[in-house]
Design an enzyme around this catalytic site. Sequence first.
Site, PDB file in Angstrom:
ATOM      1  N   GLU A 116      37.656  32.973  30.994  1.00 39.33           N
ATOM      2  CA  GLU A 116      38.767  33.961  31.135  1.00 39.33           C
ATOM      3  C   GLU A 116      39.772  33.262  31.337  1.00 39.33           C
ATOM      4  OE1 GLU A 116      37.494  37.798  32.992  1.00 39.33           O
ATOM      5  OE2 GLU A 116      35.459  37.546  31.933  1.00 39.33           O
ATOM      6  N   GLU A 145      29.550  37.715  35.727  1.00 42.35           N
ATOM      7  CA  GLU A 145      29.747  38.065  37.002  1.00 42.35           C
ATOM      8  C   GLU A 145      28.645  38.715  37.638  1.00 42.35           C
ATOM      9  OE1 GLU A 145      33.651  40.249  36.798  1.00 42.35           O
ATOM     10  OE2 GLU A 145      34.540  38.374  37.620  1.00 42.35           O
TER      11      GLU A 145
HETATM   12  C1  GAL Z   1      36.929  39.194  35.501  1.00 41.82           C
HETATM   13  C2  GAL Z   1      36.182  40.149  34.557  1.00 41.82           C
HETATM   14  C3  GAL Z   1      36.349  40.717  33.467  1.00 41.82           C
HETATM   15  C4  GAL Z   1      37.510  41.645  34.015  1.00 41.82           C
HETATM   16  C5  GAL Z   1      38.662  40.843  34.485  1.00 41.82           C
HETATM   17  C6  GAL Z   1      39.753  41.567  34.989  1.00 41.82           C
HETATM   18  O1  GAL Z   1      36.610  38.769  36.551  1.00 41.82           O
HETATM   19  O2  GAL Z   1      35.142  38.990  34.028  1.00 41.82           O
HETATM   20  O3  GAL Z   1      35.424  41.494  33.131  1.00 41.82           O
HETATM   21  O4  GAL Z   1      37.110  42.730  35.033  1.00 41.82           O
HETATM   22  O5  GAL Z   1      38.083  39.912  35.692  1.00 41.82           O
HETATM   23  O6  GAL Z   1      40.188  42.365  34.039  1.00 41.82           O
END
Ligand code: GAL
Length: 997
Positions: A501, A425
């Site tokens: 993620e 990010e």
């Molecule tokens: C993503 C980010 C993580 C965390 C997650 C939400 O966008 O990369 O670091 O913030 O969202 O918990």
Amino acid sequence: MPDTVVPDPTPTHESLTPPTGVRDARFRPADGASDAPEQRLEGTWRFRLSPTADTGLDPADDGAGPGWADLEVPGHWQLAEAPDAWPYGRPAYTNVLYPIPVDPPRVPHENPTGEYRRTVDVPAAWLAGGRVVLRFEGVDSWFEVAVNGRVLAQSHGSRLPTEVDVTDAVHAGANLLAVRVTQWSAHTYVEDQDQWWLSGIFRDVTLAHRPAGGVEHVTLRADYDHMTGTGTLRVDVEGGSDARVRVPDLGLEVAAGATVDVGVVEPWSAEHPRLYDVVVSTGGETVTLRAGFRTVAVADGVLTVNGAPVKLYGVNRHEFEPTRGRAVTRATMLEDVLLMKRHHVNAVRTSHAPPHPHFLDLCDEHGLYVVDENDLETHGFEVLGWRGNPTDDPAWEPLLVDRVQRMVRRDAHHASVVMWSLGNEAGAGVNVGAMAAAVRALDPTRPVHYEGDWSSAHVDVYSRMYAATEEVALIGRGDEPAWPDAAADARRRTLPFVLCEYAHAMGNGPGGLTEYVDLVDAHPRVLGAFVWEWIDHGIATRTADGTPFHGYGGDFGEELHDGTFIADGLLLPDRTPSPGLLELAAVYAPVGVRPVPGRPGVLLVRNRYAFTSTAHARLVWEVVADGDVAATGEVETVLAPGGSTAVHVDDVAPDVLTDLSPAATAWLVVRAVPRDGRDVAAGHLGAGHVLLRRGAAPAATGTEPTSRATPAATAAGGHRVGSVELDATGRVVRLGGTRVRLARVDAWRAPTDNDRARAWAADVGDGDAWERAGLTRLHERLDTIERDGDALVVTGRTAGAATDCALRVRYEWRAVDDRTVDLTLRIAPEGRWPGSVARLGWLLALEQPGAGDVVVDWTGLGPHESYADSARAALPGRWRHTVDALGTRYTHPQENGARRGVTHARLDLAAGPLTVTALDVRHGTHAAPGVELTARPWSDTALAAAAHPHELAPDGLLWLHLDAAQHGLGSAACGPGVLPDAVLHPATATLHLRLHA
Ligand code: GAL
């Protein structure tokens, strides 16, 4: 020129200078792997915190005087005395937002700054030749190093190593080491990861003798050729001359600097993490590395290890301990690795920074594929439309390149690292290409990952986070929407796809793991997926009266914070696996066991390993009837990687169903049990179940008692039917010897974190929809009460204030005998509903002091909790827990603890046992195998109101939910909501229950 210039308290780092006075980044051998002497400078240092970077303290001051105190290193100063006291400021949590004005590279004048002091003993022998080097594995965020009063270096890159040559500043004997660490610096802008803001020397500090002619740096390349089964090895050594390389297990001894064919080797993989000692000697030093022969390649959109396509069943791991923050101990690192292995995780993304180097040694040894991520995140610029983003500012290029180079130089010798990630990010921009090029120049053998630039122009895998399953399916098929730049689009279509993620594990969840992992398995291009995230970062703290709890954002008086969003892990803060982790283990299981749509009585067993047969597993089948094993045996099959076999009940137990009573509910279960006794979650490498037959109700089986008691009037003007007493209006007031405080239908639950959020594609969050439908404030109107033959029938309407959404209810009570009653409850929604409902069922509040200790025995899915979209870990059987043990104490309290498919339950109440048998359960047109049972010592209202688990107190009642169905969990806190097949629509529901009390 202004008349006066306010002196800048941060003169040494207001400009964008790379670390100064430092040595070249160097690999980090494992603990004890070098014969050069080294001291770990852990333990008690002297410490003093100043409000600004200009501390006015002399680096020659040894910290013995007043104003100084002891502090443990490694550690964060904010957690110095956690959980008891906070002498040096408190932790602060923001996800995206910077806790300082966005004014890069400047930072506020108020800048908590720690001065550290300690003496170090330098042996005289170290000064006879060679160098003396101080190494810091991690200091947050900017620091300056002085020895014996002489300032030698400034560095930054909080989760990256720094080495300082102190030879010319030290003498034999005691020397004074001074380190000044600022909380904020220019580098804060590139370290905006979603975690606690915590400062200080939080990783190891070592003082080492670097012998003349020692091994300064090793570049190790150990490839494996799967066609020939042979390996090649190349070790390049910086420092020393005539370096020799020995591999004792291969009987090999060669000169460094040449590629040698080592003949037949056992390859390294996460499944078989075979490591070979590689002993590197120069005249001055011998270092033993542990090499794994393996080749990672990307071709035709598929990532292979040793020629085999592998899938990454991953998690994102931040380093965290509740009293230590990121200063994790080696014991915790090992615990994490073993917990991952135990739960069938095979890959870890080191979100969002290079981990402590020992963690990678453990990944090499135990077998985990690692995506090693650079220490870079600039997310706080997104809210500014990415204006001024360092990733797109050439002035930052040297710093960002320095960061990736230090990561690669430190970690490239690890077999476990299969991919480099440029950061998280941090948006798109000119420096992405520069970082990727710098990585490739140092290590051309591994693919490069970065999610922040969806063009994927500079990387080797197309990466996204939280994409919906529909989009992942499109990408899997290569049918995704085009990227605007045709050349970039064409290139991106050739790349493997990874969800860096997905499945936000916040609170109770994630739901819908299976759907994602099925896409990973189905599409060669979909390389894998990493759950967000491994552990809740709840910080151990106490209430004013000393009650311990785990705090989240806002619990430390932060001016800006993101609340519970830091509690989003598969482990609770104390590393207790959450139900979500148990579900993940079931979904990631290397031996997949699944029902086959359209083929009743069949379970398909699939070997999901890339390299391993199932020879190490026994495939045990069972027919489980009303919780007991009615028949069992083994399937004598060894499946090759990717192989599968169908287990059909008609083949393994052809007569079992005819031999069973028609009243029995029967399931087929297959489990892959390790032969070697390895420690795996739930004791198996994979398991699955399929319903063979729902037991027929007693009336249909002729087992119904012939004489029925009829409803009778009570002295109080109410009614008695079997064991149930109702008042004159038809309200249940007693069940056997237990007084009933509340008995009504229910459609609400204490919202989960996912319920509280609005999914990206939804108009309204589930929790809001329930609120609008009045489900938080249900009241029952009882309309009629009448005899119908031997039954007592009560009708009514349940609804909340300010809405016309309602549930029509009809209770039909029929006594079986004095202590037994049948209830047929029909629920029919009316009105226009704004969305889903949380549950449809019957809620009882039974007077029961000490309700948490009540023992519940049940037959159904267990022993773990289960929800519509998270039910793979639960298996049919007969289970037993106390009410307290049924629940999960989430860091942020919310709905938890449901058990599905319950055909029979017995609760040992003070007044005697209450048994519940589910004779028939329906929702809409769906017949469920049993009820969904939830029991707790407090109400859902109290559960929803509590901010932390310790705020929940038993209220003297046992709150029992017997539901026809409950809404799924989803992952709406970040990503998609509940998938369509797990959404609970307001539709008719019927519960036919037999109660005995
Ligand atoms: C993503 C980010 C993580 C965390 C997650 C939400 O966008 O990369 O670091 O913030 O969202 O918990």
